[in-house]
Motif scaffolding. Structure first.
Motif, PDB file in Angstrom:
ATOM      1  N   THR A  35      -6.918   0.019  -4.068  1.00 47.17           N
ATOM      2  CA  THR A  35      -7.289  -0.599  -2.797  1.00 47.17           C
ATOM      3  C   THR A  35      -7.506  -2.095  -2.963  1.00 47.17           C
ATOM      4  N   VAL A  57      -6.403  -0.656   5.215  1.00 46.30           N
ATOM      5  CA  VAL A  57      -6.164  -1.282   3.910  1.00 46.30           C
ATOM      6  C   VAL A  57      -6.225  -0.289   2.766  1.00 46.30           C
ATOM      7  N   ILE A  58      -6.879   0.846   2.957  1.00 44.46           N
ATOM      8  CA  ILE A  58      -6.915   1.818   1.861  1.00 44.46           C
ATOM      9  C   ILE A  58      -5.593   2.560   1.862  1.00 44.46           C
ATOM     10  N   PRO A  59      -4.837   2.491   0.784  1.00 47.39           N
ATOM     11  CA  PRO A  59      -3.544   3.180   0.767  1.00 47.39           C
ATOM     12  C   PRO A  59      -3.745   4.652   1.109  1.00 47.39           C
ATOM     13  N   MET A 118     -10.898   8.926 -11.114  1.00 48.91           N
ATOM     14  CA  MET A 118     -10.350   8.954  -9.760  1.00 48.91           C
ATOM     15  C   MET A 118     -10.903   7.811  -8.917  1.00 48.91           C
ATOM     16  N   ILE A 121      -4.973  12.234  -1.495  1.00 50.18           N
ATOM     17  CA  ILE A 121      -5.033  13.183  -2.611  1.00 50.18           C
ATOM     18  C   ILE A 121      -6.436  13.232  -3.206  1.00 50.18           C
ATOM     19  N   VAL A 122      -7.153  12.112  -3.172  1.00 52.90           N
ATOM     20  CA  VAL A 122      -8.535  12.153  -3.648  1.00 52.90           C
ATOM     21  C   VAL A 122      -9.357  13.080  -2.767  1.00 52.90           C
ATOM     22  N   LEU A 123      -9.162  12.936  -1.447  1.00 50.66           N
ATOM     23  CA  LEU A 123      -9.882  13.821  -0.525  1.00 50.66           C
ATOM     24  C   LEU A 123      -9.460  15.267  -0.738  1.00 50.66           C
ATOM     25  N   ALA A 183      -8.615  16.560  -3.350  1.00 53.02           N
ATOM     26  CA  ALA A 183      -9.200  17.079  -4.578  1.00 53.02           C
ATOM     27  C   ALA A 183     -10.628  17.557  -4.332  1.00 53.02           C
ATOM     28  N   MET A 184     -11.272  17.068  -3.290  1.00 51.12           N
ATOM     29  CA  MET A 184     -12.665  17.440  -3.041  1.00 51.12           C
ATOM     30  C   MET A 184     -12.804  18.525  -1.994  1.00 51.12           C
ATOM     31  N   ILE A 185     -11.899  18.470  -1.013  1.00 46.88           N
ATOM     32  CA  ILE A 185     -11.917  19.526  -0.005  1.00 46.88           C
ATOM     33  C   ILE A 185     -10.856  20.528  -0.449  1.00 46.88           C
ATOM     34  N   LEU A 231      -8.733   4.668  -7.452  1.00 48.22           N
ATOM     35  CA  LEU A 231      -8.655   4.467  -6.004  1.00 48.22           C
ATOM     36  C   LEU A 231      -9.156   3.065  -5.649  1.00 48.22           C
ATOM     37  N   LEU A 233      -3.674   8.541 -11.907  1.00 46.52           N
ATOM     38  CA  LEU A 233      -4.498   9.047 -10.805  1.00 46.52           C
ATOM     39  C   LEU A 233      -4.265  10.544 -10.634  1.00 46.52           C
ATOM     40  N   PHE A 271      -1.975   7.490   1.009  1.00 42.38           N
ATOM     41  CA  PHE A 271      -1.646   8.654   0.198  1.00 42.38           C
ATOM     42  C   PHE A 271      -2.619   8.882  -0.962  1.00 42.38           C
ATOM     43  N   PRO A 272      -2.965   7.841  -1.721  1.00 43.28           N
ATOM     44  CA  PRO A 272      -3.979   8.055  -2.771  1.00 43.28           C
ATOM     45  C   PRO A 272      -5.301   8.571  -2.214  1.00 43.28           C
ATOM     46  N   LEU A 273      -5.729   7.994  -1.085  1.00 46.53           N
ATOM     47  CA  LEU A 273      -6.970   8.466  -0.481  1.00 46.53           C
ATOM     48  C   LEU A 273      -6.857   9.941  -0.106  1.00 46.53           C
ATOM     49  N   ARG A 293      -9.889  16.909 -12.447  1.00 48.38           N
ATOM     50  CA  ARG A 293     -11.158  16.730 -11.745  1.00 48.38           C
ATOM     51  C   ARG A 293     -12.018  15.677 -12.444  1.00 48.38           C
ATOM     52  N   LEU A 343       1.711  16.110  -0.878  1.00 50.91           N
ATOM     53  CA  LEU A 343       0.559  16.891  -1.372  1.00 50.91           C
ATOM     54  C   LEU A 343       1.012  18.209  -1.986  1.00 50.91           C
ATOM     55  N   GLY A 373       0.824  -1.210   0.000  1.00 52.70           N
ATOM     56  CA  GLY A 373       0.000   0.000   0.000  1.00 52.70           C
ATOM     57  C   GLY A 373       0.849   1.247   0.000  1.00 52.70           C
ATOM     58  N   ASP A 413       3.347  12.983   4.057  1.00 52.53           N
ATOM     59  CA  ASP A 413       2.057  13.246   3.420  1.00 52.53           C
ATOM     60  C   ASP A 413       1.949  14.687   2.949  1.00 52.53           C
ATOM     61  N   ILE A 430      -6.965  13.510 -11.155  1.00 51.87           N
ATOM     62  CA  ILE A 430      -7.276  14.438 -10.074  1.00 51.87           C
ATOM     63  C   ILE A 430      -7.104  15.881 -10.544  1.00 51.87           C
TER      64      ILE A 430
END
Ligand SMILES: Nc1ncnc2c1ncn2[C@@H]1O[C@H](COP(=O)(O)OP(=O)(O)O)[C@@H](O)[C@H]1O
Ligand SMILES: [Mg+2]
Lengths: 354, 337, 389
Positions: free
Chosen positions: A327, C226-228, A319, C234-236, C238-240, A323, A307, C230-232, A314, C321, A285, C317, A311
């Motif tokens: 996972t 289990v969710i990696p 994305m 950057i996805v977050l 991107a939204m916040i 993700l 990815l 760093f990818p999570l 957008r 970012l 991971g 992290d 991103i």
């Protein structure tokens, strides 16, 4: 007075065997985790304040002067959901689509399937990350064992110190250092030629020039991942070898007159390596996460840079897809590591937990 | 008496530590005869393990053998163990001399089947015929009263503590060694299992005819197991004799003290006494007789002169200036028995 | 803790880490106050090779005649327009200095000006250090021209004595490195505090409460793990819209706790068996009392070590970012320096090494110090490890 043995004889009925089967249980657990992740990501994308669908709808309204309804319908077609359905209904439809391998369409490049995009980039990342992990796992174990054998000598001091340092420095910092020092300053290799995943002049196929070119392009990311992860293997292996060396069965093996090689491999090595398998999944991971930046730095067109691209565009459907795939990859590598572990450690197979 | 297998002559071993040298074993001498069992008894820290580890060259790296030799005889040929080459020593281990350490509960590699570990041992000593090895293993496992086939296919964690110990004994005699050293083989086992192990051990010995060095601080077990007993104190052998000698006619105050610390059925509870004081510092041991600070019979001489380890009656050795006082005291003590 | 200092003194590697951290502490307090932030943009254009130094290039016969700017008065001097040189000359204020400018467009101006110098159109050139090497001094280079090979460097350090050179806007890089750590370090510490606090509280609660609470908390931790991360992240991100550091620290902290939480839960479970905790529970003292009075003091070492480790994670992290441009880049930090290095192509510019190496080394050394220090702490708190290197 022959003593009875309980362990090796299995008297459980077949259904109990099935339920308690380690492999099956691990697999079902993994599936459950994957489902949870899918659900989590789905609702994250749909329900977050200022969620992507809303943002995209607003974007369409502004740029293309659509009414809200039109924009919403357009967004729905790209996100692949029925605009009239409730979020929960959408969720089940989405699950159904996923089961058929359909992850929707890319928002930015209309008409392209997210799944086909992912299939295009995934192999390269799997190749790089996989070979890097293999190299750093094996090399790290070797160095860790070496340090443990020579513990508190200069060999150990040097190895442990370097391992601490290497493990401390983030992988993307290694990427930048490699680029600056060996690529730009010393010019050991031509950075420009090594961008991408292979040389366009060598079409993909099972032939030597293509393989060489793919290796040439992958060598820098692989080196980076190895540097970024090897320190932890060395330190972990050093610790576990040190404690294994003190085990009675290792001493007894020596007293039994076994050859040094046999003791090192089957007695010390194999037992010392066991705890490292539980670290393997975490490491996968971590390296996959780092690949976003590392691939970006080397301009390597893998899943990580895809990815990042989605991103920055957008492109929420892509994305979401990436993700999920990352996972799932981690969950199933986790499972494989677990199963491998249970192959190597008979104690796990019987009791069903570590 | 039968031929001597192992002749230990004046062996001294020290551990080098930052404070100086731990004199863990000093001038140890004894002969081990074919087919006999010799018990080494003494408080923990008296050097029993150290001496026996030196026979198979498995002392910790801090240890240094400062003198003496150990002569080993097989098929009429006698060699000094301390002069063995590395290859010869590797073959000597287990093939000639099997040593089972303290805490054998963890003696088996947890990831290999018992069968694998028997085969491993045989292979390391050039026994290539797999079928023959398995056949002998099955015989030995039957001898230690285990279900042979099942044990063979088991992983160590599937066996109970007592079963592991029996399996280890079977493994110990797999290569038909002349000497088997058992370092506190029954600690951590319950009393019934201990008895069973001792029985098995005796039976094996009578069938296979190996010699045993039995290390223990459990006198009752030693008495049951041994033909001869040696008492060790502070790195020295202070008394050596037949089991009868040591347990009923001890000549050394320390042996006597050890016996008194074991509750006897006939004894009242408040009469139970153990040896006063603590074992000495082995880096800077007391002058003269090392036991004198704790010895109820000590006199001025004991402080000044080290007693000689000499034969007081045939086959009964002791290192004490005032054995006659000990004889007198034990006569008074055990009158009531 | 009383034994900590002597142990640290013995542990040379840990000592290095500790001294390094003290140095960083000074950096974000004292040094920062001594060295101001150079924020004066000195170039009208921003696409000259950053981090470069100016040198004076002449024909060999004039090698010793011009070594200072003053010597150039009355001579024709060549200069590249889009470099730091015009501003520099303007500031140096040498009277009577006449300059000839050459357009510098993607390196084309360099050979042009060199040829002018070789042909005698100008007497001297004020130019960049390493680019010159390519054209004049390095026969193995593709750009090397024999016709220029007789030109020599008269004064190798004409430019301002900036320790690390200038950035893309002609600002002093050294001041940026000195000033670029504070926000990062503070954010990392905040994120570390947040994740350690969450891990500690949830871990303790799970262990003490047991039952369904325990199961749920552990399941959540296992799920997040289990969710990696760093990818999570950057996805977050991107939204916040991450426009302030506190938000960034919180987000990082919220994702980083599960592994530590599981470890703390295991520790508390074993502490629970100890007499004093059992006694406290039997006396029915409040949960808070048990957690903070009985358990925390006994786990202080473990918590502190993991707090230090959490800081390294947070640092990883947040710089990741920033490097990708997904965290605030208004404040000039080491991370932002890397971001510009990537986004403005300086990464691949031979003259820009200092500009990137400075923040890279600052980050790397900080992480190394933290890890070395945490290992020293581990040894200090865990007697079993003592004596091991
Ligand atoms: N590795 C070592 N380093 C230093 N001293 C040791 C070491 N091993 C044993 N000793 C010392 O040697 C003495 C004898 O120990 P040992 O042979 O284990 O005694 P026993 O087996 O009778 O209990 C003890 O005082 C012990 O402290
Ligand atoms: Mg012992």
């Amino acid at each position: 007075m022959i003593q009875s043995l309980s362990g090796p004889v299995d008297t459980r009925p077949w259904w109990q065997k099935l339920v308690q089967n380690y492999t099956l249980r691990t697999f079902v657990q993994s599936l459950f985790t994957v489902w949870a992740v899918i659900t989590f990501v789905f609702f994250l994308i749909r329900l977050m304040p200022g969620n992507p669908v809303e943002i995209y709808v607003n974007y369409l309204m502004n740029t293309e002067n659509l009414t809200y309804q039109d924009a919403y319908n357009r967004a729905a077609s790209q996100f692949k959901f029925d605009p009239d359905a409730s979020v929960v209904q959408q969720y089940f439809v989405y699950l159904g689509q996923l089961l058929r391998g359909d992850m929707g369409e890319s928002i930015t490049s209309t008409g392209t399937k997210v799944s086909s995009q992912i299939l295009r980039y995934l192999p390269w990342t799997v190749f790089c990350v996989g070979s890097a992990l293999l190299i750093s796992f094996l090399l790290g174990m070797l160095l860790g064992m070496l340090a443990a054998y020579f513990r508190n000598t200069w060999v150990d001091n040097v190895i442990s110190f370097l391992a601490s340092i290497v493990s401390a420095v983030p992988d993307y910092i290694w990427a930048i250092l490699i680029l600056i020092i060996f690529g730009v300053q010393l010019k050991w290799f031509n950075v420009g030629d090594m961008r991408g995943t292979y040389d366009p002049a060598t079409p993909p196929g099972f032939n030597l020039p293509f393989i060489l070119s793919a290796l040439q392009h992958a060598i820098l990311p692989i080196t980076t991942y190895v540097l970024g992860s090897i320190g932890r293997w060395v330190l972990a292996m050093r610790g576990s070898t040190t404690s294994t060396l003190g085990e009675d069965y290792v001493n007894i093996a020596r007293a039994r007159g076994l050859k040094q090689n046999r003791i090192m491999t089957a007695y010390v090595g194999r037992n010392a390596a066991l705890p490292l398998f539980t670290l393997l999944a975490i490491s996968i991971g971590f390296v996959l996460g780092g690949s976003v930046i590392v691939e970006e730095a080397f301009v390597y067109k893998g899943l990580g840079s895809f990815l990042f691209w989605s991103i920055s565009q957008r492109d929420y459907t892509s994305m979401q897809g990436v993700l999920l795939i990352i996972t799932i990859a981690v969950v199933f590598s986790n499972m494989l590591a677990d199963l491998l572990y249970s192959r190597l450690d008979p104690r796990v197979r019987v009791t069903g937990d570590k | 008496m039968s031929e001597v297998v192992l002749s230990v002559q004046d062996v001294s071993i020290v551990y080098r530590v930052s404070r100086g040298q731990v004199k863990a074993s000093q001038h140890i001498s004894f002969d081990l005869h074919k087919g006999e069992s010799l018990a080494l008894i003494g408080e923990s820290g008296s050097g029993k393990t150290t001496v026996s580890l030196s026979f198979i060259d498995m002392l910790p790296s801090a240890a240094k053998i400062t003198g003496g030799k150990v002569l080993y005889t097989r098929d009429g040929k006698t060699e000094n163990i301390f002069e063995f080459s590395e290859a010869r020593m590797r073959d000597f281990r287990w093939h000639d001399c099997a040593m089972v350490f303290q805490g054998a509960q963890n003696a088996f590699n947890p990831v290999l089947k018992i069968k694998e570990q028997f085969l491993d041992t045989a292979r390391a000593h050039g026994w290539r015929d797999k079928g023959k090895v398995i056949k002998r293993t099955l015989e030995l496992l039957r001898l230690v009263r285990l279900d042979p086939e099942r044990t063979l296919e088991s992983f160590p964690h599937e066996l109970s503590g007592g079963m592991k110990q029996r399996t280890l004994l079977a493994l110990g005699v797999l290569l038909d060694p002349q000497v088997v050293i058992l370092d506190e083989p029954t600690t951590a086992l319950d009393i019934l299992t201990q008895r069973a192990i001792i029985e098995v051990l005796k039976e094996m010995q009578s069938r296979l005819g190996f010699s045993i060095i039995f290390i223990s601080h459990d006198l009752a077990l030693a008495a049951e197991m041994a033909d001869r007993v040696a008492t060790m104190y502070a790195g020295e052998m202070v008394e050596l004799g037949s089991t009868q000698h040591i347990f009923y006619e001890p000549l050394h105050p320390y042996s006597l003290g050890l016996l008194q610390s074991v509750p006897r059925l006939s004894q009242d509870k408040d009469e139970l006494s153990s040896i006063k004081g603590n074992p000495p510092d082995l880096i800077d041991p007391p002058s003269g007789c090392k036991f004198h600070p704790r010895c109820p019979f000590a006199q001025e001489l004991c402080n000044q002169e080290e007693p000689v380890f000499k034969e007081h009656e045939p086959g009964h050795f002791a290192a004490c200036h005032f054995t006659e006082n000990v004889i007198e005291a034990r006569a008074n003590l055990w009158k009531k028995d | 803790m009383r034994t900590f200092w002597p142990l640290l003194w013995q542990n040379k590697v840990g000592l290095i880490g500790f001294i390094g951290l003290v140095f960083y502490l000074l950096l974000i307090t004292v040094f920062q106050w001594m060295v101001g932030f150079d924020n004066e943009v000195k170039l009208d254009q921003i696409n000259s090779p950053p981090g470069s130094r100016l040198v004076l290039l002449t024909r060999p016969e004039d090698k010793d005649s011009y070594t200072k700017l003053q010597d150039l008065v009355g001579h024709k001097v060549g200069i590249l327009e889009k470099s730091g040189a015009p501003t520099f000359l303007e500031k140096s204020n040498v009277e009577g200095l006449e300059v000839e400018t050459y357009r510098w467009r993607s390196g084309r101006g360099v050979p042009e000006s060199l040829e002018a110098l070789a042909a005698g159109e100008v007497d001297a050139l004020i130019i960049f250090s390493k680019l010159v090497r390519r054209y004049v001094l390095d026969p193995s280079s593709r750009d090397y021209k024999v016709s220029l090979s007789h030109l020599t460097v008269s004064n190798p350090k004409l430019g301002p004595a900036l320790l690390l050179g200038a950035d893309t806007q002609g600002r002093d890089m050294f001041t940026h490195v000195i000033n670029g750590g504070r926000i990062l370090i503070i954010t990392a510490i905040m994120a570390g505090l947040i994740s350690t606090a969450i891990a500690f509280i949830l871990g303790t609660v799970a262990a003490l409460a047991g039952g369904i609470v325990d199961r749920i908390l552990v399941a959540i931790a296992n799920f997040i793990i289990v969710i990696p991360r760093f990818p999570l992240l950057i996805v977050l991100a991107a939204m916040i819209t991450l426009n302030n550091w506190l938000l960034l620290a919180t987000l990082i902290g919220l994702l980083a706790w599960p592994a530590l939480m599981r470890a703390i839960r295991a520790q508390v479970l074993s502490l629970r068996e100890r007499d004093y905790v059992e006694a406290a529970m039997a006396l029915d003292l409040s949960r808070m009392h048990i957690i903070f009075r009985e358990i925390l003091p006994n786990m202080m070492g473990f918590v502190v070590i993991n707090f230090v480790v959490a800081i390294t994670t947070a640092m990883y992290d947040q710089i990741g970012l920033i490097f990708l441009g997904m965290a605030p880049i208004n404040d000039y930090t080491w991370g932002v320096m890397l971001y510009f290095g990537r986004s403005r192509g300086t990464l691949f510019n031979i003259d820009s090494a200092a500009m990137l190496l400075a923040p890279v080394l600052a980050i790397a050394f900080f992480q190394v110090c933290l890890v070395l220090f945490s290992r020293a702490l581990e040894e200090a708190f865990d007697p079993r490890l003592r004596g091991a290197a």
